[in-house]
Design an enzyme around this catalytic site. Structure first.
Site, PDB file in Angstrom:
ATOM      1  N   ARG A 187       6.902   0.624   8.396  1.00 56.68           N
ATOM      2  CA  ARG A 187       7.026   1.616   9.474  1.00 56.68           C
ATOM      3  C   ARG A 187       7.598   0.991  10.740  1.00 56.68           C
ATOM      4  O   ARG A 187       7.742   1.670  11.758  1.00 56.68           O
ATOM      5  CB  ARG A 187       5.654   2.243   9.761  1.00 56.68           C
ATOM      6  N   ASP A 233       0.866  -1.186   0.000  1.00 58.52           N
ATOM      7  CA  ASP A 233       0.000   0.000   0.000  1.00 58.52           C
ATOM      8  C   ASP A 233       0.902   1.235   0.000  1.00 58.52           C
ATOM      9  O   ASP A 233       2.126   1.132  -0.196  1.00 58.52           O
ATOM     10  CB  ASP A 233      -1.003  -0.042   1.170  1.00 58.52           C
ATOM     11  N   HIS A 234       0.284   2.401   0.240  1.00 58.23           N
ATOM     12  CA  HIS A 234       1.045   3.650   0.196  1.00 58.23           C
ATOM     13  C   HIS A 234       2.149   3.694   1.243  1.00 58.23           C
ATOM     14  O   HIS A 234       3.154   4.364   1.055  1.00 58.23           O
ATOM     15  CB  HIS A 234       0.089   4.840   0.377  1.00 58.23           C
ATOM     16  N   CYS A 268       3.023  -3.280   4.084  1.00 53.73           N
ATOM     17  CA  CYS A 268       2.188  -2.133   4.470  1.00 53.73           C
ATOM     18  C   CYS A 268       2.892  -1.447   5.639  1.00 53.73           C
ATOM     19  O   CYS A 268       4.085  -1.668   5.853  1.00 53.73           O
ATOM     20  CB  CYS A 268       0.747  -2.553   4.779  1.00 53.73           C
ATOM     21  N   GLY A 269       2.183  -0.608   6.379  1.00 55.52           N
ATOM     22  CA  GLY A 269       2.850   0.123   7.447  1.00 55.52           C
ATOM     23  C   GLY A 269       3.375  -0.796   8.537  1.00 55.52           C
ATOM     24  O   GLY A 269       4.541  -0.738   8.925  1.00 55.52           O
ATOM     25  N   THR A 270       2.489  -1.652   9.033  1.00 55.32           N
ATOM     26  CA  THR A 270       2.873  -2.590  10.090  1.00 55.32           C
ATOM     27  C   THR A 270       3.109  -4.006   9.569  1.00 55.32           C
ATOM     28  O   THR A 270       3.705  -4.830  10.273  1.00 55.32           O
ATOM     29  CB  THR A 270       1.746  -2.699  11.135  1.00 55.32           C
ATOM     30  N   GLY A 271       2.573  -4.313   8.420  1.00 55.56           N
ATOM     31  CA  GLY A 271       2.559  -5.688   7.911  1.00 55.56           C
ATOM     32  C   GLY A 271       1.351  -6.470   8.406  1.00 55.56           C
ATOM     33  O   GLY A 271       1.047  -7.552   7.908  1.00 55.56           O
ATOM     34  N   GLY A 284      -2.082  -5.572   8.529  1.00 57.04           N
ATOM     35  CA  GLY A 284      -3.243  -5.589   7.635  1.00 57.04           C
ATOM     36  C   GLY A 284      -3.027  -6.515   6.460  1.00 57.04           C
ATOM     37  O   GLY A 284      -3.923  -7.293   6.081  1.00 57.04           O
ATOM     38  N   HIS A 293       8.808 -24.671   9.173  1.00 58.10           N
ATOM     39  CA  HIS A 293       7.692 -25.372   9.811  1.00 58.10           C
ATOM     40  C   HIS A 293       6.339 -25.111   9.159  1.00 58.10           C
ATOM     41  O   HIS A 293       5.496 -25.998   9.136  1.00 58.10           O
ATOM     42  CB  HIS A 293       7.599 -24.971  11.292  1.00 58.10           C
ATOM     43  N   ASN A 294       6.088 -23.888   8.688  1.00 56.39           N
ATOM     44  CA  ASN A 294       4.749 -23.543   8.161  1.00 56.39           C
ATOM     45  C   ASN A 294       4.683 -23.565   6.640  1.00 56.39           C
ATOM     46  O   ASN A 294       3.619 -23.373   6.071  1.00 56.39           O
ATOM     47  CB  ASN A 294       4.319 -22.142   8.634  1.00 56.39           C
ATOM     48  N   ARG A 300       6.590 -34.194   9.709  1.00 53.18           N
ATOM     49  CA  ARG A 300       5.401 -33.978  10.550  1.00 53.18           C
ATOM     50  C   ARG A 300       4.737 -32.630  10.282  1.00 53.18           C
ATOM     51  O   ARG A 300       3.548 -32.449  10.536  1.00 53.18           O
ATOM     52  CB  ARG A 300       5.766 -34.101  12.036  1.00 53.18           C
ATOM     53  N   HIS A 301       5.517 -31.704   9.752  1.00 53.12           N
ATOM     54  CA  HIS A 301       4.961 -30.369   9.503  1.00 53.12           C
ATOM     55  C   HIS A 301       4.010 -30.356   8.313  1.00 53.12           C
ATOM     56  O   HIS A 301       3.139 -29.496   8.223  1.00 53.12           O
ATOM     57  CB  HIS A 301       6.093 -29.366   9.289  1.00 53.12           C
TER      58      HIS A 301
HETATM   59  C1  RB5 Z   1      -2.012   2.654   6.411  1.00 50.90           C
HETATM   60  O1  RB5 Z   1      -2.094   3.862   7.075  1.00 50.90           O
HETATM   61  C2  RB5 Z   1      -1.856   1.512   7.397  1.00 50.90           C
HETATM   62  O2  RB5 Z   1      -3.034   1.331   8.105  1.00 50.90           O
HETATM   63  C3  RB5 Z   1      -1.447   0.259   6.672  1.00 50.90           C
HETATM   64  O3  RB5 Z   1      -0.281   0.487   5.953  1.00 50.90           O
HETATM   65  C4  RB5 Z   1      -1.160  -0.956   7.528  1.00 50.90           C
HETATM   66  O4  RB5 Z   1      -0.241  -0.676   8.534  1.00 50.90           O
HETATM   67  C5  RB5 Z   1      -2.331  -1.699   8.019  1.00 50.90           C
HETATM   68  O5  RB5 Z   1      -2.218  -2.717   8.695  1.00 50.90           O
END
Ligand code: RB5
Length: 146
Positions: free
Chosen positions: A111, A10-11, A67-70, A72, A100-101, A134-135
């Site tokens: 971020r 995403d952005h 994404c920002g946190t990964g 979403g 394993h997965n 086993r995995h």
């Molecule tokens: C975008 O602002 C933010 O919500 C997205 O990048 C992500 O971190 C969502 O999980």
């Protein structure tokens, strides 16, 4: 034949995604860019779905989502049958989720971690093999949850 990858963001993540594509393309991988390609605000589930469809269909061996946190991206990706997406922030769990997965999508938070770490985790993810044994049974059970 080159290993084919699908990358999406995403952005908040497109700059990391673009830099990963540049590195990977120069280092023996074929990359499909599933966008986004600029800072305009977009909805991450759209790009997660594009990447996941390419992995599910077998056209791409692995997906990478930023994404920002990964978070979403990982939530969105794991709603696709056959997708095992792992949000990773450090190398050991990145290797373990391949061992394993048999994870097939790597999710990164632009971020949360510096680009150098994102690149390191990408390399670990793409070069670590599934242990099987086993995995395999447990991984097969995951598909039946959806
Ligand atoms: C975008 O602002 C933010 O919500 C997205 O990048 C992500 O971190 C969502 O999980």
């Amino acid at each position: 034949m080159k290993t084919k990858l699908a990358l999406g963001a995403d952005h908040a993540g497109y700059e990391y995604k673009d830099k990963l594509i540049a590195y990977l393309s120069e280092n023996g991988y074929e990359c499909v860019d599933c966008g986004t390609n600029g800072p305009e605000s977009v909805d991450y589930p759209i790009h997660a779905s594009r990447v996941c469809e390419l992995v599910r269909s077998g056209e791409c061996a692995f997906g990478i989502l930023v994404c920002g946190t990964g978070i979403g991206m990982s939530i969105a990706a794991n709603k696709h049958r056959g997708i095992r997406a792992a949000l990773c922030n450090e190398a050991e769990s990145t290797a373990m989720t391949r061992h394993h997965n048999n994870s097939n999508v790597l999710c990164l938070g632009a971020r949360m971690i510096p680009f150098e770490t994102a690149l390191e985790l990408t390399k670990v993810f793409l070069t670590t093999e599934f242990d099987g044994g086993r995995h395999l049974r447990r991984v097969e059970m995951l598909d039946n949850l959806l």
